[in-house]
Design a protein around this motif. Structure first.
Motif, PDB file in Angstrom:
ATOM      1  N   THR A   1       3.122  -9.196   6.543  1.00  0.00           N
ATOM      2  CA  THR A   1       3.145  -7.753   6.101  1.00  0.00           C
ATOM      3  C   THR A   1       2.404  -7.883   4.688  1.00  0.00           C
ATOM      4  O   THR A   1       2.265  -8.744   3.866  1.00  0.00           O
ATOM      5  CB  THR A   1       4.708  -7.636   5.564  1.00  0.00           C
ATOM      6  OG1 THR A   1       5.344  -8.382   4.657  1.00  0.00           O
ATOM      7  CG2 THR A   1       5.239  -7.463   6.988  1.00  0.00           C
ATOM      8  N   ALA A   2       1.920  -6.607   4.333  1.00  0.00           N
ATOM      9  CA  ALA A   2       1.299  -6.319   3.007  1.00  0.00           C
ATOM     10  C   ALA A   2       2.117  -6.752   1.929  1.00  0.00           C
ATOM     11  O   ALA A   2       1.582  -7.497   0.659  1.00  0.00           O
ATOM     12  CB  ALA A   2       0.548  -4.909   2.927  1.00  0.00           C
ATOM     13  N   TYR A   3       3.489  -6.632   1.998  1.00  0.00           N
ATOM     14  CA  TYR A   3       4.256  -6.854   0.883  1.00  0.00           C
ATOM     15  C   TYR A   3       4.443  -8.094   0.956  1.00  0.00           C
ATOM     16  O   TYR A   3       4.500  -8.720  -0.544  1.00  0.00           O
ATOM     17  CB  TYR A   3       5.750  -6.359   1.003  1.00  0.00           C
ATOM     18  CG  TYR A   3       6.603  -6.534   0.086  1.00  0.00           C
ATOM     19  CD1 TYR A   3       7.002  -6.021  -1.081  1.00  0.00           C
ATOM     20  CD2 TYR A   3       7.645  -7.733   0.542  1.00  0.00           C
ATOM     21  CE1 TYR A   3       7.791  -6.322  -2.163  1.00  0.00           C
ATOM     22  CE2 TYR A   3       8.784  -7.991  -0.529  1.00  0.00           C
ATOM     23  CZ  TYR A   3       8.803  -7.277  -1.724  1.00  0.00           C
ATOM     24  OH  TYR A   3       9.777  -7.693  -2.612  1.00  0.00           O
ATOM     25  N   ASN A   4       4.370  -9.077   1.766  1.00  0.00           N
ATOM     26  CA  ASN A   4       4.625 -10.408   1.737  1.00  0.00           C
ATOM     27  C   ASN A   4       3.262 -11.215   1.053  1.00  0.00           C
ATOM     28  O   ASN A   4       3.165 -12.136   0.154  1.00  0.00           O
ATOM     29  CB  ASN A   4       4.572 -11.098   2.951  1.00  0.00           C
ATOM     30  CG  ASN A   4       4.610 -12.683   3.132  1.00  0.00           C
ATOM     31  OD1 ASN A   4       3.643 -13.121   3.604  1.00  0.00           O
ATOM     32  ND2 ASN A   4       5.493 -13.316   2.424  1.00  0.00           N
ATOM     33  N   ARG A   5       2.179 -10.616   1.464  1.00  0.00           N
ATOM     34  CA  ARG A   5       0.955 -10.821   0.675  1.00  0.00           C
ATOM     35  C   ARG A   5       0.917 -10.802  -0.766  1.00  0.00           C
ATOM     36  O   ARG A   5       0.220 -11.518  -1.298  1.00  0.00           O
ATOM     37  CB  ARG A   5      -0.375 -10.182   1.492  1.00  0.00           C
ATOM     38  CG  ARG A   5      -0.855 -10.647   2.854  1.00  0.00           C
ATOM     39  CD  ARG A   5      -2.073 -10.222   3.408  1.00  0.00           C
ATOM     40  NE  ARG A   5      -2.578  -8.831   3.217  1.00  0.00           N
ATOM     41  CZ  ARG A   5      -2.416  -8.132   4.206  1.00  0.00           C
ATOM     42  NH1 ARG A   5      -1.863  -8.593   5.476  1.00  0.00           N
ATOM     43  NH2 ARG A   5      -2.389  -6.741   4.262  1.00  0.00           N
ATOM     44  N   GLY A   6       1.374  -9.605  -1.181  1.00  0.00           N
ATOM     45  CA  GLY A   6       1.615  -9.263  -2.592  1.00  0.00           C
ATOM     46  C   GLY A   6       2.409 -10.398  -3.188  1.00  0.00           C
ATOM     47  O   GLY A   6       2.007 -10.664  -4.359  1.00  0.00           O
TER      48      GLY A   6
ATOM     49  N   THR B   1      -1.662  -4.681  -2.708  1.00  0.00           N
ATOM     50  CA  THR B   1      -1.716  -5.084  -1.138  1.00  0.00           C
ATOM     51  C   THR B   1      -0.955  -4.029  -0.307  1.00  0.00           C
ATOM     52  O   THR B   1      -1.309  -3.639   0.919  1.00  0.00           O
ATOM     53  CB  THR B   1      -0.902  -6.649  -1.041  1.00  0.00           C
ATOM     54  OG1 THR B   1       0.420  -6.399  -1.527  1.00  0.00           O
ATOM     55  CG2 THR B   1      -1.841  -7.595  -1.584  1.00  0.00           C
ATOM     56  N   ASP B   2       0.329  -3.588  -0.735  1.00  0.00           N
ATOM     57  CA  ASP B   2       1.104  -2.574  -0.103  1.00  0.00           C
ATOM     58  C   ASP B   2       0.761  -1.205  -0.377  1.00  0.00           C
ATOM     59  O   ASP B   2       1.706  -0.248  -0.071  1.00  0.00           O
ATOM     60  CB  ASP B   2       2.509  -3.024   0.191  1.00  0.00           C
ATOM     61  CG  ASP B   2       3.047  -2.729  -1.279  1.00  0.00           C
ATOM     62  OD1 ASP B   2       2.137  -2.639  -2.401  1.00  0.00           O
ATOM     63  OD2 ASP B   2       4.292  -3.029  -1.516  1.00  0.00           O
ATOM     64  N   LYS B   3      -0.372  -0.876  -1.190  1.00  0.00           N
ATOM     65  CA  LYS B   3      -0.739   0.496  -1.616  1.00  0.00           C
ATOM     66  C   LYS B   3      -1.980   0.898  -1.088  1.00  0.00           C
ATOM     67  O   LYS B   3      -2.171   2.354  -0.783  1.00  0.00           O
ATOM     68  CB  LYS B   3      -0.395   0.663  -3.068  1.00  0.00           C
ATOM     69  CG  LYS B   3       0.859   0.332  -3.639  1.00  0.00           C
ATOM     70  CD  LYS B   3       0.989   0.117  -4.998  1.00  0.00           C
ATOM     71  CE  LYS B   3       2.546  -0.085  -5.641  1.00  0.00           C
ATOM     72  NZ  LYS B   3       2.551  -1.654  -5.400  1.00  0.00           N
TER      73      LYS B   3
ATOM     74  N   SER C   1      -5.440   3.982   9.847  1.00  0.00           N
ATOM     75  CA  SER C   1      -5.098   3.044   8.910  1.00  0.00           C
ATOM     76  C   SER C   1      -6.109   1.811   8.725  1.00  0.00           C
ATOM     77  O   SER C   1      -6.786   1.482   9.831  1.00  0.00           O
ATOM     78  CB  SER C   1      -3.711   2.337   9.461  1.00  0.00           C
ATOM     79  OG  SER C   1      -3.803   1.828  10.741  1.00  0.00           O
TER      80      SER C   1
ATOM     81  N   THR D   1      -6.492  -7.757   0.918  1.00  0.00           N
ATOM     82  CA  THR D   1      -6.318  -7.124   1.973  1.00  0.00           C
ATOM     83  C   THR D   1      -6.236  -7.742   3.546  1.00  0.00           C
ATOM     84  O   THR D   1      -6.406  -6.973   4.487  1.00  0.00           O
ATOM     85  CB  THR D   1      -7.807  -6.263   1.871  1.00  0.00           C
ATOM     86  OG1 THR D   1      -8.894  -7.050   1.802  1.00  0.00           O
ATOM     87  CG2 THR D   1      -7.593  -5.066   0.889  1.00  0.00           C
TER      88      THR D   1
END
Length: 296
Positions: free
Chosen positions: A68-73, A123-125, A145, A175
């Motif tokens: 998930t993008a949140y996890n990458r952040g 990452t999640d934006k 997307s 990304t």
């Protein structure tokens, strides 16, 4: 017991697939400071090392792009945390590599740490910035997307051994891409030390692979490699960039051309987040046509 002791010199190695191999050929080259004084021997990567790095990056791509993008952040922020704890080490290495005073080197390191935090927050934006709904003539939702391109070769800037490196690397992995980094030829030591931070952080092995050596020698096989999807030419001069662009055209790689940068510590914006993203568009029927959908 004598107070005299031998200095323990650091052995720098490559970083490939989460491990620290020596160069395949066993070659090294001398790295010196701005006054020509010896600092260390850095591994001189071969074409085989470059190919191994691509294999590792491709293997890691599925898991990293699927996170998930949140996890990458969270993972990027963890890198910043660990760099903060090794701030003094990187300040010394940047000062020696670039001939800076301790104060100016510390400012470069602080800016690099802040840069990791900056991209961790994006990452999640970024999907909201470059994706969205598209108006279409018909009873459909049409949604776009962003998705990562794949394996990206990153030629680190030659004149900014740490802040410039972070500025071109962080957006690539933020990304969802994986990276093969070619460190600054003249000043590779901060990049090789960054590998140690990445290895002990939450970044999965293979997401970032770091090679040192002669930029032109390593970049040539990477630009022509059929499993490399894109290349950032930040660290290439005009002649090398032209040569690599021609090689990259063979499998239609995305190419980010070198851009003059007056100050790497300036607000980075989002310009480096978007070049290595693909756009997926999904059509979904609305109303009485049912719940099915298709993507193209």
């Amino acid at each position: 017991m004598s107070d005299a002791r031998l200095s323990v010199f650091k052995t720098y190695k490559l970083y490939v697939g989460g491990k620290f191999p020596r160069s395949e050929s066993g070659r090294v080259y001398e790295v010196t400071d701005s006054k020509g004084r010896w600092l260390a021997n850095a591994p001189q990567s071969s074409r085989k090392d470059a190919r191994d790095a691509v294999v590792a990056a491709r293997k890691a791509f599925g898991g990293w792009s699927g996170a998930t993008a949140y996890n990458r952040g969270q993972v990027l922020y963890r890198v910043a945390e660990m760099l903060e704890g090794r701030r003094e080490q990187f300040t010394r290495e940047v000062a020696e590599a670039e001939g800076l005073s301790k104060g100016r080197a510390a400012a470069q390191v602080d800016a690099a740490i802040d840069r990791w935090v900056w991209y961790a927050g994006w990452t999640d934006k970024i999907a909201q910035l470059v994706g969205g709904g598209n108006p279409v003539a018909g009873p459909y939702f049409n949604l776009s997307s962003p998705e990562p391109t794949g394996v990206v070769t990153v030629l680190a800037p030659q004149d900014s051994s740490f802040l410039g490196l972070v500025s071109v690397l962080a957006p690539v992995i933020a990304t969802g891409n994986t990276a093969v980094v070619v460190a600054s030829e003249r000043a590779p030591l901060p990049a090789l030390s960054l590998s140690e931070v990445l290895a002990t952080s939450d970044v999965p092995g293979g997401v970032v692979n770091v090679l040192s050596g002669r930029t032109a020698e390593i970049a040539a096989p990477l630009a022509a490699h059929q499993d490399v999807n894109a290349i950032d030419l930040a660290g290439a001069d005009e002649a090398l960039a032209k040569e690599l662009e021609i090689a990259a055209a063979d499998n239609l790689k995305r190419v980010l051309r070198p851009q003059p940068v007056d100050d790497w510590s300036a607000d980075p914006g989002t310009d480096r987040l978007t070049p290595f993203l693909e756009t997926k568009t999904v059509w979904h029927p609305t109303g009485s046509l049912g719940a099915g959908g298709s993507s193209y």
